[in-house]
Design a protein around this motif. Structure first.
Motif, PDB file in Angstrom:
ATOM      1  N   SER A  23      -8.149 -10.630  21.634  1.00  0.00           N
ATOM      2  CA  SER A  23      -9.590 -10.856  21.787  1.00  0.00           C
ATOM      3  C   SER A  23      -9.874 -12.324  22.089  1.00  0.00           C
ATOM      4  N   GLN A  78      -4.324  -8.185  17.759  1.00  0.00           N
ATOM      5  CA  GLN A  78      -5.686  -7.887  18.219  1.00  0.00           C
ATOM      6  C   GLN A  78      -6.535  -9.158  18.261  1.00  0.00           C
ATOM      7  N   TRP A  79      -6.389 -10.013  17.251  1.00  0.00           N
ATOM      8  CA  TRP A  79      -7.135 -11.272  17.239  1.00  0.00           C
ATOM      9  C   TRP A  79      -6.729 -12.156  18.414  1.00  0.00           C
ATOM     10  N   GLN A  89      -8.969 -12.831  25.774  1.00  0.00           N
ATOM     11  CA  GLN A  89      -9.999 -12.221  26.623  1.00  0.00           C
ATOM     12  C   GLN A  89     -11.263 -13.070  26.633  1.00  0.00           C
TER      13      GLN A  89
END
Length: 173
Positions: free
Chosen positions: A150, A146-147, A153
């Motif tokens: 993100s 997830q890190w 992104q």
């Protein structure tokens, strides 16, 4: 190194191996090695420096391995010393968080003595600890993914804004 007549001499590996495999009816060597291993575990648990702890535990594991090897070489795998050494080495492996090795040792013990209650309790405890550690690792991997996502992104959005600013300046000139 050992001292003989006040002089230091190197101890040959063959001499050590021969002394370990010498006939020992009262199992004094085994008892000494297991007591040494237990002491090393205690020292490792009470050691104030966390970095020294694994070396004490590895030494305890080695002492247990010597007892196991001696019992295996003498075809004495069902002895109490062999069982105690496997159980203690399994506990040491668990302290080192090497659960597969710990589980293997206890399974070997249970193969020869399926009624060993302590081994059965430890095995179920370590299997549970292994599951918990696996779940924790999965959560950690998920968080890291997830890190990374993100971060990627954010970088894409940042590069997208830069491109948009560049195209706006070109259109106005």
């Amino acid at each position: 190194m050992m001292k003989h007549n006040g002089k230091e001499q190197t101890v040959r590996r063959e001499d050590v191996i021969l002394s370990i495999l010498e006939p020992d009816v009262e199992q004094v060597q085994d008892r000494l090695l297991l007591n040494l291993a237990r002491c090393l575990v205690q020292v490792g648990e009470t050691c104030s420096t966390q970095s020294a702890r694994p070396s004490f535990l590895r030494s305890a594991c080695f002492a247990c391995t010597l007892v196991i090897a001696k019992a295996s070489a003498c075809s004495d795998e069902v002895s109490g010393m062999w069982s105690a050494a496997l159980l203690l080495r399994g506990e040491v492996y668990s302290h080192l968080r090497q659960f597969p090795h710990a589980i293997d040792d206890v399974k070997s013990l249970l193969k020869s003595d399926p009624t060993n209650d302590e081994a059965q309790k430890l095995l179920s405890c370590w299997k549970k600890a292994k599951r918990v550690e696996s779940q924790r690792n999965k959560r950690l991997v998920k968080q890291v993914c997830q890190w990374v996502q993100s971060g990627v992104q954010a970088k894409q959005e940042e590069s997208g804004h830069t491109e948009n600013k560049g195209s706006k300046t070109r259109n106005t000139s």
